[in-house]
Design an enzyme around this catalytic site. Structure first.
Site, PDB file in Angstrom:
ATOM      1  N   GLY A 239      23.614  36.089 -33.435  1.00 39.78           N
ATOM      2  CA  GLY A 239      22.633  36.768 -34.266  1.00 39.78           C
ATOM      3  C   GLY A 239      21.884  35.936 -35.277  1.00 39.78           C
ATOM      4  N   PRO A 275      26.328  31.999 -30.801  1.00 39.23           N
ATOM      5  CG  PRO A 275      25.985  29.777 -31.455  1.00 39.23           C
ATOM      6  CD  PRO A 275      27.054  30.734 -31.040  1.00 39.23           C
ATOM      7  NE  ARG A 277      16.708  35.583 -31.969  1.00 32.94           N
ATOM      8  CZ  ARG A 277      15.958  36.427 -31.259  1.00 32.94           C
ATOM      9  NH1 ARG A 277      14.730  36.101 -30.915  1.00 32.94           N
ATOM     10  NH2 ARG A 277      16.426  37.606 -30.898  1.00 32.94           N
ATOM     11  NE  ARG A 313      11.935  37.197 -28.321  1.00 31.60           N
ATOM     12  CZ  ARG A 313      11.606  37.227 -29.580  1.00 31.60           C
ATOM     13  NH1 ARG A 313      10.610  36.491 -30.017  1.00 31.60           N
ATOM     14  NH2 ARG A 313      12.268  37.978 -30.437  1.00 31.60           N
ATOM     15  CE1 TYR A 317      13.092  43.094 -27.420  1.00 29.80           C
ATOM     16  CE2 TYR A 317      12.288  40.884 -26.981  1.00 29.80           C
ATOM     17  CZ  TYR A 317      13.175  41.916 -26.727  1.00 29.80           C
ATOM     18  OH  TYR A 317      14.143  41.732 -25.784  1.00 29.80           O
ATOM     19  CB  CYS A 344      -3.323  44.729 -13.613  1.00 29.39           C
ATOM     20  SG  CYS A 344      -4.182  43.526 -12.621  1.00 29.39           S
TER      21      CYS A 344
HETATM   22  N1  LLP Z   1      26.695  37.934 -28.431  1.00 29.43           N
HETATM   23  C1  LLP Z   1      26.365  39.133 -27.922  1.00 29.43           C
HETATM   24  C2  LLP Z   1      27.434  40.070 -27.581  1.00 29.43           C
HETATM   25  C3  LLP Z   1      25.015  39.474 -27.726  1.00 29.43           C
HETATM   26  O1  LLP Z   1      24.705  40.670 -27.226  1.00 29.43           O
HETATM   27  C4  LLP Z   1      24.003  38.550 -28.074  1.00 29.43           C
HETATM   28  C5  LLP Z   1      22.597  38.879 -27.887  1.00 29.43           C
HETATM   29  C6  LLP Z   1      24.401  37.293 -28.580  1.00 29.43           C
HETATM   30  C7  LLP Z   1      25.757  37.026 -28.762  1.00 29.43           C
HETATM   31  C8  LLP Z   1      23.412  36.237 -28.952  1.00 29.43           C
HETATM   32  O2  LLP Z   1      22.572  36.665 -29.970  1.00 29.43           O
HETATM   33  P1  LLP Z   1      21.584  35.608 -30.675  1.00 29.43           P
HETATM   34  O3  LLP Z   1      22.432  34.572 -31.346  1.00 29.43           O
HETATM   35  O4  LLP Z   1      20.742  35.010 -29.616  1.00 29.43           O
HETATM   36  O5  LLP Z   1      20.806  36.410 -31.627  1.00 29.43           O
HETATM   37  N2  LLP Z   1      15.882  39.691 -25.927  1.00 29.43           N
HETATM   38  C9  LLP Z   1      15.931  39.803 -27.361  1.00 29.43           C
HETATM   39  C10 LLP Z   1      17.287  39.408 -27.912  1.00 29.43           C
HETATM   40  C11 LLP Z   1      18.428  40.222 -27.346  1.00 29.43           C
HETATM   41  C12 LLP Z   1      19.785  39.761 -27.849  1.00 29.43           C
HETATM   42  C13 LLP Z   1      20.867  40.390 -27.059  1.00 29.43           C
HETATM   43  N3  LLP Z   1      22.182  40.004 -27.435  1.00 29.43           N
HETATM   44  C14 LLP Z   1      14.805  38.979 -27.982  1.00 29.43           C
HETATM   45  O6  LLP Z   1      14.016  38.371 -27.247  1.00 29.43           O
HETATM   46  O7  LLP Z   1      14.651  38.963 -29.211  1.00 29.43           O
END
Ligand code: LLP
Length: 419
Positions: A239, A275, A277, A313, A317, A344
């Site tokens: 996150g 992590p 993103r 994205r 979003y 389209c």
């Molecule tokens: N762990 C779990 C259980 C998750 O569901 C996720 C992301 C992560 C870790 C990694 O989260 P991060 O560190 O990347 O924030 N497609 C969306 C993001 C969806 C995230 C889903 N879960 C976007 O493009 O913003």
């Protein structure tokens, strides 16, 4: 955001003149900086001062084998959410005992495969799932290592679609029901309780939601230990947010690391961080070519050869991504325009009402911060190809995924005997 600089009028990214690649490789394509990926991993790793922890890279953010392998070489484990991601992690040499399997809907095949491969643990999200994992473990004469994903009821995340830790979200088990589900788990013969887990959302740029979630995890861990359960692992999820635009203040990774230490150093547990993103987003650009510039009294459109199928994205979003030309603008007059793709759909856009200076047809643009949730969320809508991916390193590039062209896609269809 990564630093982009123009040298003699051309955009350089990780010491490489991107325009030179764009002349050799068919656009659009994704391009990732290896040094940036390494630096992000090291900055997180160095910020954590815990006795026992594991960075389990969330493969869903960018699942290219080269990207996973790079993190594996740096010592990472993996957070996977499907059999496909598990296979990718194993193929990239991530040791099974560093793989956590998350997700709300694991199917029987996936449970069987994960058990067969002796992964570190399942992050379980329902009583029904627990029972099925236990049954399969008994068939394999094993006990399945599990953590329960707790839903701490915390609002966090860049937008509603990527927030996962509120009571009404489909994820996890309410923290109020934690005790009951752990009691249930402890009575299942095929289950071995290993830990607790939470993941509250994505693109979180403030420390407070993490702090609340960590407190909840601590509280539940103490409660469970008091009741006699053995909790060895605390999985805090992913996150961590990143900087997508100028005025955005991303999470301070040092402060995040410090928070982890403050909350968990006194507990005798391994801490897992998942992590995605943070490691990949700003390592990537999407290079696209301007096909047409269409001007009118009401609106101007810059139509590029990448589409929403390549990068969804912005439309999914309303996400902001900086867009910069590969050729340094010389003239000062600005064109106010929407940057749109060929698909389209009115929703096929990358930016609305942005200003671009000195652009012409056949020029190239870089859509920035596209290393996470870019290529992995692409599709072949409009029978468009799966575009290529490149890795750059110290002024050189390598193709790390070949473009899959439309003929291959069409060949997958089978003409029915009834038509
Ligand atoms: N762990 C779990 C259980 C998750 O569901 C996720 C992301 C992560 C870790 C990694 O989260 P991060 O560190 O990347 O924030 N497609 C969306 C993001 C969806 C995230 C889903 N879960 C976007 O493009 O913003």
């Amino acid at each position: 955001m990564i630093d982009y600089n123009y040298i003699e009028g051309n955009l350089f990214f990780d010491d490489l003149n991107i325009k030179n690649i764009a002349k050799e490789i068919e656009t659009p394509f994704y391009c990732y900086s290896l040094s940036y990926l390494k630096n992000q991993y090291s900055s997180l790793d160095n910020s954590i001062n815990l006795r026992d922890y594991e960075i389990c890279y969330a493969i869903k953010s960018n699942s290219n084998q080269s990207i996973i392998k790079n993190f594996a070489n740096m010592g990472a484990g993996a957070d996977v959410v499907s059999i496909g991601e598990m296979k990718r992690a194993l193929k990239a040499n991530i040791p099974p005992n560093k793989i956590v399997f998350s997700g709300v809907g694991k199917n029987p095949n996936e449970i069987k495969f994960a058990l067969n491969n002796d992964i570190l643990m399942f992050n379980v999200e329902s009583a029904s799932e627990l029972k099925k994992i236990s049954d399969e473990a008994l068939i394999q004469s094993k006990r399945a290592p599990i953590a329960i994903r707790i839903n701490p009821d915390i609002t966090a995340g860049g937008n509603e679609k990527i927030s996962t830790g509120k009571a009404q979200d489909k994820f996890g088990i309410s923290w109020k029901d934690a005790y009951e589900i752990y009691e249930y788990a402890s009575n299942l013969p095929g289950i071995e309780i290993k830990g607790v887990d939470a993941h509250i959302g994505s693109q979180i740029n403030r420390l407070e939601p993490f702090s609340h979630s960590f407190d909840k995890l601590k509280e539940i861990t103490s409660m469970l230990k008091d009741k006699g359960h053995k909790i060895d692992i605390i999985d805090v999820g992913g996150g961590l947010g990143v900087k997508y635009k100028e005025n955005e203040e991303p999470i301070d990774v040092k402060k995040y690391g410090k928070l982890l230490s403050e909350k968990f150093e006194d507990l005798d547990c391994k801490v897992i961080i998942e992590p995605g993103r943070f490691l990949t987003a700003n390592a990537g650009i999407l290079v696209t070519k301007i096909l047409h510039i269409k001007k009118s009294d009401i609106k101007n459109f810059v139509i590029v050869d990448a589409g929403m199928n390549d990068f969804i994205r912005p439309t999914l979003y309303n996400a902001h991504h900086n867009i910069i030309p590969l050729k340094e603008p010389k003239k000062l007059e600005n064109l106010k325009c929407d940057i749109v793709g060929p698909v389209c759909e009115t929703g096929d856009f990358f930016a609305k009402d942005m200003y671009l200076k000195d652009i012409n047809e056949d020029d190239f643009l870089a859509i920035c911060s596209t290393g996470a949730y870019g290529s992995v969320q692409s599709s072949n809508y409009n029978t468009r190809p799966t575009i290529g991916e490149l890795l750059i390193n110290k002024g050189e590039y390598e193709i790390i995924r070949k473009r899959i062209n439309e003929d291959i896609i069409i060949d997958k269809d089978i003409i029915s005997k009834w038509v």
